[in-house]
Scaffold this motif. Sequence first.
Motif, PDB file in Angstrom:
ATOM      1  N   TYR A 303     -20.301 -27.025  34.571  1.00 23.23           N
ATOM      2  CA  TYR A 303     -19.049 -27.690  34.993  1.00 23.23           C
ATOM      3  C   TYR A 303     -18.413 -27.531  36.216  1.00 23.23           C
ATOM      4  CZ  TYR A 303     -14.167 -26.157  36.327  1.00 23.23           C
ATOM      5  OH  TYR A 303     -12.740 -26.045  37.089  1.00 23.23           O
ATOM      6  N   ASN A 320     -11.040 -30.942  37.114  1.00 24.15           N
ATOM      7  CA  ASN A 320     -10.995 -30.366  36.246  1.00 24.15           C
ATOM      8  C   ASN A 320     -10.858 -30.192  34.745  1.00 24.15           C
ATOM      9  OD1 ASN A 320     -10.959 -27.160  36.570  1.00 24.15           O
ATOM     10  ND2 ASN A 320      -8.915 -27.744  35.052  1.00 24.15           N
ATOM     11  N   LEU A 324     -13.800 -30.092  32.213  1.00 24.82           N
ATOM     12  CA  LEU A 324     -13.699 -28.722  31.687  1.00 24.82           C
ATOM     13  C   LEU A 324     -14.242 -29.287  29.651  1.00 24.82           C
ATOM     14  CD1 LEU A 324     -13.306 -25.500  31.504  1.00 24.82           C
ATOM     15  CD2 LEU A 324     -10.828 -25.844  31.373  1.00 24.82           C
ATOM     16  N   LEU A 363      -8.019 -24.378  29.748  1.00 29.77           N
ATOM     17  CA  LEU A 363      -7.270 -26.036  30.405  1.00 29.77           C
ATOM     18  C   LEU A 363      -6.743 -24.589  31.992  1.00 29.77           C
ATOM     19  CD1 LEU A 363      -7.583 -28.445  32.123  1.00 29.77           C
ATOM     20  CD2 LEU A 363      -6.423 -29.191  29.524  1.00 29.77           C
ATOM     21  N   THR A 366      -7.220 -22.475  34.378  1.00 30.68           N
ATOM     22  CA  THR A 366      -7.757 -23.240  35.227  1.00 30.68           C
ATOM     23  C   THR A 366      -7.135 -24.146  35.854  1.00 30.68           C
ATOM     24  OG1 THR A 366      -8.859 -24.811  34.165  1.00 30.68           O
ATOM     25  CG2 THR A 366     -10.116 -22.745  34.675  1.00 30.68           C
ATOM     26  N   ASN A 393     -12.691 -18.496  35.571  1.00 29.58           N
ATOM     27  CA  ASN A 393     -12.654 -18.584  34.361  1.00 29.58           C
ATOM     28  C   ASN A 393     -13.578 -17.783  33.637  1.00 29.58           C
ATOM     29  OD1 ASN A 393     -13.900 -21.871  33.090  1.00 29.58           O
ATOM     30  ND2 ASN A 393     -13.941 -21.616  35.164  1.00 29.58           N
TER      31      ASN A 393
END
Length: 508
Positions: A303, A320, A324, A363, A366, A393
């Motif tokens: 990732y 991101n 992800l 998601l 983060t 994470n």
Amino acid sequence: MRTDSSPGTLPAREHLPAGDAGTPVLDVVIPVYNEEKDLQPCVLRLHDHLKRTFPYAFRITIADNASTDTTPLVAARLEEEIPEVSNFRLEQKGRGRALRTVWSASEAPILAYMDVDLSTDLNALLPLVAPLISGHSDLAIGSRLARSSRVVRGPKREFISRAYNLILRGSLQARFSDAQCGFKAIRRDVAQVLLPLVEDTGWFFDTEMLVIAERAGLRIHEVPVDWVDDPDSTVHIVKTATEDLKGVWRVGKALATGSLPLDRITRPFGDDPRDREIQDVPKGLARQLVGFCVVGGLSTLFYLVLYSVFRQFGGSQVANALALLVSAVANTAANRRLTFGVRGSGGAVRHQAQGLVVFGIGLALTSGSLAALNAATSDPAHSTELAVLIAANLAATVLRFLLFRAWVFPDRRDTPASTVVASHNPSSPTYSADRQPQYQPAGAPQPYQSYAPQPPLPQRPAAHPNMQYPSHQTTQFRAGEVADRSWEDATMHLQPVRPTDNDPRDSR
């Protein structure tokens, strides 16, 4: 404080004498090939040891696999002179073939084997089979690599043995310590359903049998042994090592593709039939945690690499989300196969859809963390962004594991277990009422997928010194013939729950 009269060492351990106990409980197989010199001393020594120390009736079976010297004559003479010795002749070589043939045809509830050189001290024989007689374990092996084992052998064989076991641990995740020691035992009811899954007919036979049994959740008991290397051993080390590595690759491939029907030989939780109704017993939690952590660590690295790449072409939120998403699909697929052991394509789409829901939660965590960071500072450093994402994470990982275990890949205990029976092989040897085997050449082993459905593995009953076994002189038995369960004897019947076994606190 030591005085002059104190002994310097402990006295030698000795067994108490034991008498006969009726029908053979133990069948010790000695596979031989051109062993005319060592066969008679081995059988005489083993017979004397069992007569003096073993508290049950026994039999010693010489499995001569295609010897070309006078070994068959020596074996025939021993069978004629000693009532507890029987002779079995095969016309094809292979230690695994010999063990499979004799074990499949034997009516003894406990089956064992040892090498003809008797490198292993015989004092370990009773500890080897005792857990099988009591019903505590399914298989038992002697280990030369246990802490309390005492081994005398050269550095070359020591290196080869330890390297081989390291290969097994690294490639097949084997947890038993010594796969190659020629000193093993198995319960007959377990052998009936386990042996048809073992393909090898040579020296890799032991390893394949142990790996399959361990992966199926059967209990393997290890006994530390005293072992002295035989300098005159006829084993070809290079050829054997090559064949073993080929076997490791074959079994590893079968495990990876899911072609081994391991669920067909697993045992229920506990041996009391009432234990089958116990609910919510964690299965493989420790292994799942380890697998999930390994997959999670690799996924996190994947990732971060993706995020760094995508960040070059867009904003942090877009990078991101894309990183992800890609890593979440790979993470779900890896956890599906490696952590939770789900094989085949069935349910894969549903699992990925549920994984995307879990991805949405990650998601949100983060993205929320990045939003909070951007609100705190207008131009955060790239290293700061990575640190925040790592922390987010970690929190998402814990939640992901709980959701995977409870929702995406739940342990469906209400699903009926698939059942199989060891396939009937018309070319298998037959033991007739006079106990003389009639051998017919066996065909090539069938692939893993070819075995027909068979009933679940019977329960391990506890043997007792006064237990009486039915005579094996009255019926004829064919190896692998379990479809009609005619191979069962008194040691293998399930005991029904008695009507008096009622607990007022039990609502059942």
